[in-house]
Design a protein around this motif. Sequence first.
Motif, PDB file in Angstrom:
ATOM      1  N   GLY A  13       0.787  -1.216   0.000  1.00 47.87           N
ATOM      2  CA  GLY A  13       0.000   0.000   0.000  1.00 47.87           C
ATOM      3  C   GLY A  13       0.828   1.279   0.000  1.00 47.87           C
ATOM      4  O   GLY A  13       0.261   2.375   0.006  1.00 47.87           O
ATOM      5  N   TYR A  14       2.160   1.143  -0.025  1.00 49.35           N
ATOM      6  CA  TYR A  14       3.051   2.299   0.049  1.00 49.35           C
ATOM      7  C   TYR A  14       4.089   2.239  -1.068  1.00 49.35           C
ATOM      8  O   TYR A  14       4.437   1.174  -1.571  1.00 49.35           O
ATOM      9  CB  TYR A  14       3.776   2.348   1.393  1.00 49.35           C
ATOM     10  N   GLN A  15       4.622   3.414  -1.375  1.00 51.66           N
ATOM     11  CA  GLN A  15       5.709   3.535  -2.332  1.00 51.66           C
ATOM     12  C   GLN A  15       6.945   4.049  -1.606  1.00 51.66           C
ATOM     13  O   GLN A  15       6.890   5.057  -0.895  1.00 51.66           O
ATOM     14  CB  GLN A  15       5.320   4.489  -3.461  1.00 51.66           C
ATOM     15  N   GLN A 262       5.554   6.760   1.081  1.00 52.88           N
ATOM     16  CA  GLN A 262       4.311   7.495   0.919  1.00 52.88           C
ATOM     17  C   GLN A 262       3.213   6.508   0.529  1.00 52.88           C
ATOM     18  O   GLN A 262       3.457   5.584  -0.251  1.00 52.88           O
ATOM     19  CB  GLN A 262       4.439   8.576  -0.159  1.00 52.88           C
ATOM     20  N   ILE A 264       0.275   4.897  -1.437  1.00 55.70           N
ATOM     21  CA  ILE A 264      -0.196   4.980  -2.826  1.00 55.70           C
ATOM     22  C   ILE A 264      -1.566   5.652  -2.815  1.00 55.70           C
ATOM     23  O   ILE A 264      -2.484   5.249  -2.108  1.00 55.70           O
ATOM     24  CB  ILE A 264      -0.271   3.587  -3.443  1.00 55.70           C
ATOM     25  N   GLY A 265      -1.697   6.736  -3.556  1.00 52.12           N
ATOM     26  CA  GLY A 265      -2.934   7.505  -3.558  1.00 52.12           C
ATOM     27  C   GLY A 265      -2.932   8.641  -2.569  1.00 52.12           C
ATOM     28  O   GLY A 265      -3.856   9.459  -2.562  1.00 52.12           O
ATOM     29  N   GLY A 266      -1.897   8.728  -1.711  1.00 51.97           N
ATOM     30  CA  GLY A 266      -1.788   9.837  -0.771  1.00 51.97           C
ATOM     31  C   GLY A 266      -2.675   9.687   0.446  1.00 51.97           C
ATOM     32  O   GLY A 266      -3.435   8.721   0.589  1.00 51.97           O
ATOM     33  N   TYR A 267      -2.595  10.681   1.336  1.00 55.79           N
ATOM     34  CA  TYR A 267      -3.400  10.700   2.555  1.00 55.79           C
ATOM     35  C   TYR A 267      -4.636  11.553   2.341  1.00 55.79           C
ATOM     36  O   TYR A 267      -4.582  12.596   1.705  1.00 55.79           O
ATOM     37  CB  TYR A 267      -2.609  11.275   3.733  1.00 55.79           C
ATOM     38  N   SER A 268      -5.731  11.107   2.925  1.00 51.32           N
ATOM     39  CA  SER A 268      -6.949  11.915   2.891  1.00 51.32           C
ATOM     40  C   SER A 268      -6.794  13.105   3.829  1.00 51.32           C
ATOM     41  O   SER A 268      -6.264  12.980   4.937  1.00 51.32           O
ATOM     42  CB  SER A 268      -8.150  11.073   3.326  1.00 51.32           C
TER      43      SER A 268
END
Length: 270
Positions: A13-15, A262, A264-268
């Motif tokens: 789920g992370y890069q 980070q 994937i898709g960033g933090y809300s």
Amino acid sequence: MPDFPRNPIEKEGYQLEFNDDFDTPKLNLDNWIPYYLPHWSSRERSAPRYHLDNSNLILRIDADQAEWCPEFDENIRCSSTQTGLFAGEVGSSIGQHRFKEGLIVRESQPTQFLYTPQYGYFEARIKAVRSSNTLVALWLIGTETKAHQSGEITVFEVFGSEMTDHDAEVRYGIKPIHDPQLKPEFFHDRLAIDATDFHLYAIEWTPTQVDFYINNEKRQTVKQSPNYPMQFMLNIYDLPIEDTLNAPYPREFVIDYVRGYQPIGGYSTL
């Protein structure tokens, strides 16, 4: 407990965006600035003692090492490296980590921002040092291009005076420093570990909170979050108190790796 194993470099789920496993012959200067707050002192005095060995960075305190900043931080010896650097003109009070009143920039520094993320998951695998006057730490501080953006997220502090062969106190949390939006929220956890073995220390910093992890176990969630870029500070200190353990020099802080991710898709931000 023996050495806690490395985590896989891939994190679901992370890069991965920052990774230093110190397997090069020399310190990677694209990742690290090998000084400790040199604007309050000088590059000569704040340069760390260190070497790389067996794919580890070893920050050390040597017996003949001088104080890093005797004018403002009397009798403290330090070996440190950091991922950003910002300070004002010589004679000004503008500079990162204003740790006491009356600080004055003593040496001009180039602005450098090598790795200054805003939010992410950050992890280090390290060995602490057992001596009564030694402290090892990894912390994030604001880059302070705006003076109030000065908060600190402490991933870990381990004092040699708070260790035995079978347990250790690990400290972590939030320090406002000069950020009026933050409040002190700091923890002292006594753990059944030999902190001179390798262990994992990590945080997940999001727009709303910071989660603190030790050996992949979530220890605390803090419901506040600095909302500006921050840089890494990685260091060993020799404190001006008696070492009742009579530990030999050099004192060696061993770092296996430091990683930053980070989602994937960033933090809300909702």
